[in-house]
Scaffold this motif. Structure first.
Motif, short mmCIF file in Angstrom:
data_model
loop_
_atom_site.label_atom_id
_atom_site.label_comp_id
_atom_site.label_asym_id
_atom_site.label_seq_id
_atom_site.Cartn_x
_atom_site.Cartn_y
_atom_site.Cartn_z
N MET A 299 -81.00 119.40 -37.94
CA MET A 299 -80.36 117.91 -37.88
C MET A 299 -80.13 117.56 -39.37
O MET A 299 -79.34 116.68 -39.42
CB MET A 299 -81.44 117.30 -36.70
CG MET A 299 -81.10 117.84 -35.56
SD MET A 299 -79.37 117.76 -34.62
CE MET A 299 -78.81 119.40 -34.92
N ILE A 300 -81.24 117.69 -40.07
CA ILE A 300 -81.24 117.01 -41.48
C ILE A 300 -79.97 117.43 -42.18
O ILE A 300 -79.28 116.68 -42.64
CB ILE A 300 -82.48 117.37 -42.23
CG1 ILE A 300 -83.59 116.60 -41.57
CG2 ILE A 300 -82.40 116.85 -43.67
CD1 ILE A 300 -85.30 117.02 -42.02
N TYR A 301 -79.77 118.72 -42.24
CA TYR A 301 -78.56 119.54 -42.80
C TYR A 301 -77.23 118.75 -42.37
O TYR A 301 -76.41 118.35 -42.73
CB TYR A 301 -78.39 120.82 -42.77
CG TYR A 301 -79.24 121.69 -43.66
CD1 TYR A 301 -79.02 121.52 -44.82
CD2 TYR A 301 -80.53 122.33 -43.13
CE1 TYR A 301 -79.96 122.33 -45.88
CE2 TYR A 301 -81.26 123.04 -44.09
CZ TYR A 301 -80.86 122.91 -45.49
OH TYR A 301 -81.92 123.64 -46.40
N ALA A 302 -77.29 118.54 -40.84
CA ALA A 302 -75.98 117.85 -40.21
C ALA A 302 -75.90 116.54 -40.43
O ALA A 302 -74.57 116.23 -40.87
CB ALA A 302 -76.34 118.41 -38.69
N LEU A 303 -77.12 115.82 -40.63
CA LEU A 303 -76.71 114.63 -41.13
C LEU A 303 -76.19 114.31 -42.39
O LEU A 303 -75.34 113.61 -42.92
CB LEU A 303 -78.16 113.83 -40.88
CG LEU A 303 -78.43 113.33 -39.62
CD1 LEU A 303 -79.89 112.78 -39.57
CD2 LEU A 303 -77.67 112.35 -38.95
N GLU A 304 -76.63 115.08 -43.29
CA GLU A 304 -76.26 115.31 -44.81
C GLU A 304 -74.67 115.46 -44.73
O GLU A 304 -74.09 114.96 -45.61
CB GLU A 304 -76.87 116.14 -45.49
CG GLU A 304 -78.52 115.65 -46.07
CD GLU A 304 -79.29 116.47 -46.87
OE1 GLU A 304 -79.63 116.17 -47.73
OE2 GLU A 304 -79.54 117.52 -46.37
N PHE A 305 -74.26 116.55 -43.92
CA PHE A 305 -72.85 117.23 -44.01
C PHE A 305 -72.05 115.82 -43.66
O PHE A 305 -70.95 115.74 -44.18
CB PHE A 305 -72.90 118.38 -43.16
CG PHE A 305 -71.52 118.71 -43.00
CD1 PHE A 305 -70.94 119.59 -43.94
CD2 PHE A 305 -70.85 118.50 -41.87
CE1 PHE A 305 -69.63 119.94 -43.78
CE2 PHE A 305 -69.38 118.93 -41.78
CZ PHE A 305 -68.81 119.62 -42.48
N THR A 306 -72.56 115.39 -42.30
CA THR A 306 -71.95 114.16 -41.69
C THR A 306 -71.81 113.25 -42.81
O THR A 306 -70.56 112.48 -42.78
CB THR A 306 -72.48 113.92 -40.25
OG1 THR A 306 -72.48 114.91 -39.56
CG2 THR A 306 -71.66 112.83 -39.86
N ALA A 307 -72.61 112.64 -43.35
CA ALA A 307 -72.77 111.64 -44.24
C ALA A 307 -71.66 111.74 -45.37
O ALA A 307 -71.00 110.88 -45.89
CB ALA A 307 -73.87 111.18 -44.77
N SER A 308 -71.73 113.06 -45.96
CA SER A 308 -71.00 113.46 -46.94
C SER A 308 -69.54 113.65 -46.78
O SER A 308 -68.77 113.42 -47.65
CB SER A 308 -71.53 114.56 -47.73
OG SER A 308 -71.43 115.85 -47.25
N HIS A 309 -69.11 114.27 -45.70
CA HIS A 309 -67.84 114.55 -45.28
C HIS A 309 -67.01 113.67 -44.49
O HIS A 309 -65.86 113.35 -44.52
CB HIS A 309 -67.83 115.78 -44.53
CG HIS A 309 -68.08 117.22 -45.47
ND1 HIS A 309 -69.45 117.51 -45.75
CD2 HIS A 309 -67.19 117.91 -46.33
CE1 HIS A 309 -69.27 118.58 -46.80
NE2 HIS A 309 -67.99 118.75 -46.89
N TYR A 310 -67.68 112.74 -43.79
CA TYR A 310 -67.14 111.71 -42.91
C TYR A 310 -67.16 110.48 -43.04
O TYR A 310 -66.34 109.59 -42.95
CB TYR A 310 -67.33 112.10 -41.30
CG TYR A 310 -66.95 113.38 -40.90
CD1 TYR A 310 -65.45 113.66 -40.86
CD2 TYR A 310 -68.02 114.30 -40.58
CE1 TYR A 310 -65.35 115.05 -40.24
CE2 TYR A 310 -67.47 115.53 -40.26
CZ TYR A 310 -66.34 115.93 -40.01
OH TYR A 310 -65.82 117.10 -39.53
#
Length: 147
Positions: free
Chosen positions: A72-83
């Motif tokens: 979930m930490i990776y997913a939050l980082e991915f979401t924050a950076s890409h979207y």
């Protein structure tokens, strides 16, 4: 004390991950440490005639929770950076969290070794003693100090 070790290890792990651009490798290493901890825990429980399926299942569930949490930490980082176009260090926080848990798993593996009566290097015994003293716990290996 264990939390302080995890915090420092997590920060250092994030820095190392950033320096060598190894995003995600920490999770593979964590899975290896988790497997080693689970197996050594089963062996220690078997040696001490303390095998309990409920305890084993609970330990397994906790490890799965940790993997989900880091995911979930990776997913939050991915979401924050890409979207949201908000880059939170590009996955390095997730690696830092994974390295923090690697440190905790190492401590647990060493404790399992003490429970098995395995020979333990003095520096590892000292680390375990310090962690237990800071946590206010009695050291597991007190009765096996001559090993």
């Amino acid at each position: 004390m264990e939390n302080k070790i995890a915090l420092v290890t997590g920060i250092l792990g994030a820095i190392v991950s950033y320096m060598f651009d190894l995003v995600g490798v920490a999770v593979s290493i964590l899975i290896l440490f988790m497997l080693a901890d689970y197996i050594t825990g089963l062996v220690a429980a078997g040696i001490n005639k303390e095998l309990n399926s409920r305890v084993g299942l609970t330990g397994f569930a906790r490890k799965m929770y940790i993997l989900v949490l880091i995911g979930m930490i990776y997913a939050l980082e991915f979401t924050a950076s890409h979207y949201a176009e908000f880059d939170i260090f590009g996955g390095y926080i997730g690696d830092g969290a994974a390295f923090a848990y690697i440190a905790i798993e190492f401590i647990s593996i060493a404790e399992n070794g003490v429970k098995m009566g395995a020979p333990m290097p003095p520096f590892v015994k000292n680390i375990l003693k310090i962690v237990k003293e800071k946590a206010g716990l009695k050291e597991e290996g007190d009765q096996n100090e001559n090993n």
